[in-house]
Design a protein around this motif. Structure first.
Motif, PDB file in Angstrom:
ATOM      1  N   ALA A  66       0.798  -1.296  -0.037  1.00  0.00           N
ATOM      2  CA  ALA A  66      -0.009  -0.023  -0.044  1.00  0.00           C
ATOM      3  C   ALA A  66       0.832   1.329   0.225  1.00  0.00           C
ATOM      4  O   ALA A  66       2.052   1.333  -0.102  1.00  0.00           O
ATOM      5  N   CYS A  67       0.043   2.241   0.216  1.00  0.00           N
ATOM      6  CA  CYS A  67       0.731   3.558   0.304  1.00  0.00           C
ATOM      7  C   CYS A  67       1.630   4.078  -1.107  1.00  0.00           C
ATOM      8  O   CYS A  67       2.502   3.724  -1.076  1.00  0.00           O
ATOM      9  N   SER A  68       0.678   4.769  -1.638  1.00  0.00           N
ATOM     10  CA  SER A  68       1.331   5.061  -2.969  1.00  0.00           C
ATOM     11  C   SER A  68       1.384   6.362  -3.497  1.00  0.00           C
ATOM     12  O   SER A  68       1.531   7.044  -4.584  1.00  0.00           O
ATOM     13  N   ALA A  69       1.953   7.239  -2.449  1.00  0.00           N
ATOM     14  CA  ALA A  69       1.996   8.624  -2.941  1.00  0.00           C
ATOM     15  C   ALA A  69       3.475   8.951  -3.011  1.00  0.00           C
ATOM     16  O   ALA A  69       3.821  10.208  -3.080  1.00  0.00           O
ATOM     17  N   PHE A  94      -6.259   7.193   7.087  1.00  0.00           N
ATOM     18  CA  PHE A  94      -6.499   7.816   5.735  1.00  0.00           C
ATOM     19  C   PHE A  94      -4.796   8.055   5.569  1.00  0.00           C
ATOM     20  O   PHE A  94      -4.440   9.413   6.392  1.00  0.00           O
ATOM     21  N   ASP A  95      -4.214   7.579   4.483  1.00  0.00           N
ATOM     22  CA  ASP A  95      -2.680   8.158   4.584  1.00  0.00           C
ATOM     23  C   ASP A  95      -2.449   9.071   3.190  1.00  0.00           C
ATOM     24  O   ASP A  95      -3.522   9.460   2.357  1.00  0.00           O
ATOM     25  N   ASP A  96      -1.451   9.788   3.293  1.00  0.00           N
ATOM     26  CA  ASP A  96      -0.748  10.389   2.129  1.00  0.00           C
ATOM     27  C   ASP A  96      -1.315  11.825   1.844  1.00  0.00           C
ATOM     28  O   ASP A  96      -0.811  12.659   1.010  1.00  0.00           O
ATOM     29  N   GLY A  97      -2.497  12.332   2.535  1.00  0.00           N
ATOM     30  CA  GLY A  97      -2.899  13.659   2.442  1.00  0.00           C
ATOM     31  C   GLY A  97      -1.892  14.763   3.099  1.00  0.00           C
ATOM     32  O   GLY A  97      -0.839  14.367   3.708  1.00  0.00           O
ATOM     33  N   ASN A 146       2.171  10.957  11.776  1.00  0.00           N
ATOM     34  CA  ASN A 146       3.164  11.217  10.833  1.00  0.00           C
ATOM     35  C   ASN A 146       3.688  10.389   9.785  1.00  0.00           C
ATOM     36  O   ASN A 146       3.802   8.979  10.236  1.00  0.00           O
ATOM     37  N   HIS A 147       3.453  10.612   8.758  1.00  0.00           N
ATOM     38  CA  HIS A 147       3.762   9.749   7.539  1.00  0.00           C
ATOM     39  C   HIS A 147       4.977   9.967   6.694  1.00  0.00           C
ATOM     40  O   HIS A 147       5.074   9.627   5.634  1.00  0.00           O
ATOM     41  N   SER A 148       5.973  10.426   7.190  1.00  0.00           N
ATOM     42  CA  SER A 148       7.306  11.045   6.726  1.00  0.00           C
ATOM     43  C   SER A 148       7.072  12.354   5.939  1.00  0.00           C
ATOM     44  O   SER A 148       5.939  13.014   5.839  1.00  0.00           O
ATOM     45  N   SER A 150       8.546  13.056   2.814  1.00  0.00           N
ATOM     46  CA  SER A 150       8.348  13.001   1.326  1.00  0.00           C
ATOM     47  C   SER A 150       8.097  11.645   1.057  1.00  0.00           C
ATOM     48  O   SER A 150       8.397  11.168  -0.449  1.00  0.00           O
ATOM     49  N   HIS A 151       7.548  10.599   1.834  1.00  0.00           N
ATOM     50  CA  HIS A 151       7.245   9.434   1.302  1.00  0.00           C
ATOM     51  C   HIS A 151       8.363   8.458   0.683  1.00  0.00           C
ATOM     52  O   HIS A 151       8.297   7.815  -0.146  1.00  0.00           O
ATOM     53  N   PRO A 152       9.538   8.661   1.273  1.00  0.00           N
ATOM     54  CA  PRO A 152      10.462   7.889   0.786  1.00  0.00           C
ATOM     55  C   PRO A 152      10.328   6.131   1.347  1.00  0.00           C
ATOM     56  O   PRO A 152       9.478   6.109   2.451  1.00  0.00           O
ATOM     57  N   PRO A 172       4.840   4.215   8.650  1.00  0.00           N
ATOM     58  CA  PRO A 172       5.840   4.435   7.435  1.00  0.00           C
ATOM     59  C   PRO A 172       5.217   4.113   6.083  1.00  0.00           C
ATOM     60  O   PRO A 172       4.441   3.342   5.938  1.00  0.00           O
ATOM     61  N   PRO A 173       5.822   5.004   5.169  1.00  0.00           N
ATOM     62  CA  PRO A 173       5.333   4.883   3.724  1.00  0.00           C
ATOM     63  C   PRO A 173       5.461   3.226   3.185  1.00  0.00           C
ATOM     64  O   PRO A 173       6.671   2.673   3.647  1.00  0.00           O
ATOM     65  N   TYR A 174       4.640   2.569   2.658  1.00  0.00           N
ATOM     66  CA  TYR A 174       4.763   1.219   2.205  1.00  0.00           C
ATOM     67  C   TYR A 174       4.828   0.156   3.581  1.00  0.00           C
ATOM     68  O   TYR A 174       5.057  -0.627   3.337  1.00  0.00           O
ATOM     69  N   GLN A 188      -6.690   3.233   4.212  1.00  0.00           N
ATOM     70  CA  GLN A 188      -7.372   4.082   2.893  1.00  0.00           C
ATOM     71  C   GLN A 188      -6.415   5.367   2.765  1.00  0.00           C
ATOM     72  O   GLN A 188      -5.376   5.371   3.568  1.00  0.00           O
ATOM     73  N   HIS A 189      -6.819   5.920   1.638  1.00  0.00           N
ATOM     74  CA  HIS A 189      -5.925   7.131   1.352  1.00  0.00           C
ATOM     75  C   HIS A 189      -6.820   8.444   1.162  1.00  0.00           C
ATOM     76  O   HIS A 189      -7.807   8.141   0.658  1.00  0.00           O
ATOM     77  N   SER A 190      -6.127   9.405   1.545  1.00  0.00           N
ATOM     78  CA  SER A 190      -6.912  10.786   1.555  1.00  0.00           C
ATOM     79  C   SER A 190      -6.273  11.523   0.301  1.00  0.00           C
ATOM     80  O   SER A 190      -6.806  12.607  -0.041  1.00  0.00           O
TER      81      SER A 190
END
Ligand code: ZN
Length: 375
Positions: free
Chosen positions: A34-37, A186-189, A237-239, A241-243, A277-279, A331-333
């Motif tokens: 998951a996590c595709s931003a 909800f991630d990535d927003g 906190n989702h980082s 820049s999503h590395p 963590p991303p992914y 999910q993702h926002s």
């Protein structure tokens, strides 16, 4: 590029899953898919100077995914003290060979034999008698040391499932299975497109959720961050820049977390305690830093797979068919430029209604895990 990464991630997830039982199997597979931003990051070339083994790092980054790069990292160098390259190098060696007191094979093996220097010789010290050439030969094929080396290597990199068990106090994927509570995340927003629509649905249903935000996007969309807070949701906190954290050193990981913490603290008045963590990926050394700094890692055990651009029916099926007590739903926002999350938005009302009808209470992650949302 991104597709290539994902399939690699999924492969790894399956491999992790084999080692653990029951629900954890698919949990880990989902974790890694998951996590595709990542598309927010377009360049991996701006990493701060002085970071260890840059060529290897860059090679790995470019070889795995362009989307997991660290475009935003350029601005980090002002805030963070970097070790000298020599120090960093030493640290990495220590990481890759933690059980060995010997920092580098070259220092311990027969200097006359460059080939031997490449062979694994973890503990040849007793055989290195200068007066005994036989001992030197003997050390070329040490059956036990090779086996030990393999054991050490196997031990060195624990799977995500193993890490989760080893660090269960700071690495969560669900709450207590018995409770009739479920947490939507909800991630990535935040963004200006999907996050407001998701907030609308949550508001209509009077549901509080948890948003794992990217520092970079929080900077760009402060009004949406404010709305998330004002409407009673929790922020994690989702980082920045999503590395992909597993491609980062502990220092780089720390930078991603600290920078985002500072941004969110300024915007929402608290430093989020929860990190996603991303992914879903993280290393043991990063987990140790996480624990030492009182953060908690929160992954999930239900993946909506909404990042694939699924229809509302598919998204709601993926969630509802797995819904159970203590679950944390991913999910993702927000998404990348080409990502369509309209299925997420369209499914949400159905998902909430169904989960509630089945007798579950929808809560935030801190409520589910009985943790503070802040440091
Ligand atoms: Zn993500």
């Amino acid at each position: 590029m991104r597709r290539g990464y994902r399939s690699k991630g999924q492969d790894r997830g399956l491999s992790s899953g084999r080692r653990i039982a029951g629900a954890a199997v698919w949990t880990i597979a989902l974790v890694l898919s998951a996590c595709s931003a990542g598309s927010t990051s377009k360049s991996a070339s701006q990493d701060p100077p002085g970071i260890l083994q840059p060529s290897q790092e860059q090679q790995e980054l470019s070889g795995s995914t362009g989307s997991a790069g660290s475009a935003g990292d350029a601005g980090l160098s002002g805030r963070v003290q970097f070790s000298t390259p020599a120090k960093q190098y030493r640290f990495i060696v220590g990481q890759s060979d933690p059980a060995s007191p010997i920092p580098a094979p070259a220092a311990t093996t027969d200097p006359a034999s460059p080939l031997q220097a490449a062979a694994p010789v973890p503990a040849p010290a007793p055989t290195q008698t200068p007066t005994s050439p036989a001992a030197s030969v003997k050390s070329k094929k040490p059956a036990i040391p090779v086996q030990r080396q393999q054991e050490q290597q196997a031990k060195r990199k624990l799977t995500l499932g193993e890490l989760r068990h080893k660090y269960s106090d700071i690495f969560k994927v669900n709450g207590q299975p018995g409770v009739k509570r479920i947490a939507l995340t909800f991630d990535d927003g935040p963004d200006q497109l999907y996050t407001p629509q998701i907030l609308d649905v949550l508001k209509a249903h009077q549901v509080k959720a948890t948003f794992f935000l990217l520092g970079k996007r929080a900077e760009a969309n402060p009004n949406i961050v404010q709305r998330i807070v004002q409407e009673g949701h929790v922020i994690g906190n989702h980082s920045y820049s999503h590395p992909l954290f597993t491609k980062l050193s502990v220092e780089e990981y720390k930078q991603q977390i600290d920078r985002t913490s500072a941004i969110l603290q300024a915007q929402i008045g608290y430093t989020p305690k929860l990190i996603r963590p991303p992914y879903g990926e993280i290393t043991e050394e990063q987990l140790q830093w996480t624990g030492s700094n009182r953060y908690v890692i929160v992954n999930w055990n239900i993946d909506s797979l909404d990042w694939k651009g699924l229809s509302a029916d598919q998204v709601s099926h993926n969630i509802i068919s797995h819904a159970r007590g203590g679950a944390i739903v991913l999910q993702h926002s927000a998404g990348g430029d080409k990502q369509n999350l309209s299925g997420t938005v369209a499914a949400l009302s159905t998902v909430i209604s169904k989960i509630k009808a089945d007798g579950y209470e929808l809560v935030t992650v801190p409520q589910l895990l009985k943790l503070s949302k802040q440091m």
